[in-house]
Write a protein that holds these residues in place. Structure first.
Motif, PDB file in Angstrom:
ATOM      1  N   THR A 167       0.799  -1.231   0.000  1.00  0.00           N
ATOM      2  CA  THR A 167       0.000   0.000   0.000  1.00  0.00           C
ATOM      3  C   THR A 167       0.833   1.284   0.000  1.00  0.00           C
ATOM      4  OG1 THR A 167      -0.298  -0.269   2.391  1.00  0.00           O
ATOM      5  CG2 THR A 167      -2.088  -1.021   0.961  1.00  0.00           C
ATOM      6  N   PRO A 168       1.998   1.360   0.662  1.00  0.00           N
ATOM      7  CA  PRO A 168       2.786   2.591   0.558  1.00  0.00           C
ATOM      8  C   PRO A 168       3.207   2.891  -0.889  1.00  0.00           C
ATOM      9  CG  PRO A 168       3.512   1.326   2.451  1.00  0.00           C
ATOM     10  CD  PRO A 168       2.570   0.447   1.689  1.00  0.00           C
ATOM     11  N   VAL A 169       3.568   1.825  -1.632  1.00  0.00           N
ATOM     12  CA  VAL A 169       3.932   2.023  -3.040  1.00  0.00           C
ATOM     13  C   VAL A 169       2.716   2.487  -3.838  1.00  0.00           C
ATOM     14  CG1 VAL A 169       4.626   0.846  -5.161  1.00  0.00           C
ATOM     15  CG2 VAL A 169       5.880   0.428  -3.041  1.00  0.00           C
ATOM     16  N   ALA A 170       1.573   1.874  -3.588  1.00  0.00           N
ATOM     17  CA  ALA A 170       0.347   2.256  -4.297  1.00  0.00           C
ATOM     18  C   ALA A 170      -0.042   3.696  -3.977  1.00  0.00           C
ATOM     19  CB  ALA A 170      -0.792   1.308  -3.925  1.00  0.00           C
ATOM     20  N   ALA A 171       0.139   4.107  -2.730  1.00  0.00           N
ATOM     21  CA  ALA A 171      -0.172   5.479  -2.336  1.00  0.00           C
ATOM     22  C   ALA A 171       0.728   6.460  -3.084  1.00  0.00           C
ATOM     23  CB  ALA A 171       0.005   5.644  -0.826  1.00  0.00           C
ATOM     24  N   GLN A 172       2.013   6.150  -3.148  1.00  0.00           N
ATOM     25  CA  GLN A 172       2.951   7.008  -3.884  1.00  0.00           C
ATOM     26  C   GLN A 172       2.575   7.070  -5.353  1.00  0.00           C
ATOM     27  OE1 GLN A 172       6.355   8.725  -2.933  1.00  0.00           O
ATOM     28  NE2 GLN A 172       5.192   9.640  -4.600  1.00  0.00           N
ATOM     29  N   GLN A 173       2.214   5.935  -5.912  1.00  0.00           N
ATOM     30  CA  GLN A 173       1.856   5.894  -7.330  1.00  0.00           C
ATOM     31  C   GLN A 173       0.615   6.736  -7.624  1.00  0.00           C
ATOM     32  OE1 GLN A 173       1.552   1.645  -7.768  1.00  0.00           O
ATOM     33  NE2 GLN A 173       3.643   1.433  -8.569  1.00  0.00           N
ATOM     34  N   PHE A 174      -0.376   6.678  -6.732  1.00  0.00           N
ATOM     35  CA  PHE A 174      -1.583   7.468  -6.968  1.00  0.00           C
ATOM     36  C   PHE A 174      -1.261   8.961  -6.959  1.00  0.00           C
ATOM     37  CE2 PHE A 174      -5.241   9.879  -5.353  1.00  0.00           C
ATOM     38  CZ  PHE A 174      -6.108   9.657  -6.413  1.00  0.00           C
ATOM     39  N   LEU A 175      -0.470   9.405  -6.000  1.00  0.00           N
ATOM     40  CA  LEU A 175      -0.123  10.827  -5.931  1.00  0.00           C
ATOM     41  C   LEU A 175       0.709  11.244  -7.137  1.00  0.00           C
ATOM     42  CD1 LEU A 175       0.665  11.139  -2.122  1.00  0.00           C
ATOM     43  CD2 LEU A 175      -1.439  11.746  -3.326  1.00  0.00           C
ATOM     44  N   ASP A 176       1.603  10.365  -7.574  1.00  0.00           N
ATOM     45  CA  ASP A 176       2.399  10.666  -8.768  1.00  0.00           C
ATOM     46  C   ASP A 176       1.517  10.763 -10.007  1.00  0.00           C
ATOM     47  OD1 ASP A 176       4.741  10.773  -7.344  1.00  0.00           O
ATOM     48  OD2 ASP A 176       5.395   8.745  -7.855  1.00  0.00           O
ATOM     49  N   LEU A 177       0.523   9.880 -10.095  1.00  0.00           N
ATOM     50  CA  LEU A 177      -0.401   9.937 -11.222  1.00  0.00           C
ATOM     51  C   LEU A 177      -1.178  11.249 -11.224  1.00  0.00           C
ATOM     52  CD1 LEU A 177      -1.848   6.295 -11.156  1.00  0.00           C
ATOM     53  CD2 LEU A 177      -0.544   7.317 -13.040  1.00  0.00           C
TER      54      LEU A 177
END
Length: 221
Positions: A167-177
């Motif tokens: 989930t930390p990686v997914a959270a970073q990815q969403f903000l980057d998107l």
């Protein structure tokens, strides 16, 4: 090197406890923000900060013994406060798309503000000489936001609404998107702040990609 206190000045009184001390500290931080944004970290001086804040230089040094300490305090306070406002997520809200859409919109609105862009430029410019400034900025802002969003995503995974292994990686990815090309464009002063229409399209696209990767029916990853 940090600016040092004038050794010829009389030592200022110790700050009072309670509300008076908090008000004086707030006064100094407000003045520092104005000077840092106008002059940048290297261009700002403790003398100018004291003048803008309406305090003596001696009083300024009672609260902050260097420009670096003052900048760290300002950055930590503002970024933590912002993360708590932007990432105030209801873990029990089942409308994941709605939650992420609102977050993406508020996140992009903030990212596009001139004062935020100026802050990021200032930190990038100062971080090579003072790496701790970059670390403080990153930990107080982006890391705290990712941590809060990750906690929300954890609950949604437990409820079966998302399929995420990290989930930390997914959270970073969403903000980057969400910020995608907007942040880079603004950092290089190319074009205007994103319009409501651009924000809407960018967040919609981020949601589509995010759910394609992590929706409830997605393959575990």
């Amino acid at each position: 090197m940090s600016e040092m206190q004038d050794t010829h000045s009389q030592p200022p009184p110790t700050p009072a406890d309670g509300s008076l001390e908090k008000a004086k500290r707030r006064q100094i931080l407000d003045g520092a923000r104005e000077v840092f944004l106008a002059r940048g970290f290297d261009g700002a001086s403790m003398g100018e900060i004291a003048k803008t804040a309406g305090v003596s230089k001696g009083t300024l040094y009672v609260y902050f013994d260097s420009k670096e300490a003052l900048f760290e305090a300002l950055t930590t306070e503002e970024k933590r406060g912002l993360a708590e406002v932007l990432f105030k997520l209801d873990a029990d809200d089942p409308d994941v798309r709605g939650v992420l859409t609102r977050l993406g919109h508020s996140y992009l609105v903030h990212m596009g503000r001139p004062e935020h862009i100026s802050s990021v430029r200032m930190v990038i410019g100062a971080a090579e000489k003072f790496p701790r400034i970059g670390q403080i900025f990153y930990e107080a802002g982006p890391c705290r936001g990712i941590e809060r969003l990750g906690a929300y995503l954890d609950r949604q995974v437990q409820a079966g609404r998302l399929t995420i292994s990290d989930t930390p990686v997914a959270a970073q990815q969403f903000l980057d998107l969400c910020k995608s090309g907007v942040m880079h464009r603004l950092l290089f002063a190319v074009g205007d702040r994103p319009t409501e229409e651009e924000i809407h399209k960018t967040v919609e696209s981020a949601i589509r990609v995010f759910f394609a990767a992590y929706g409830p029916n997605a393959a575990p990853r």
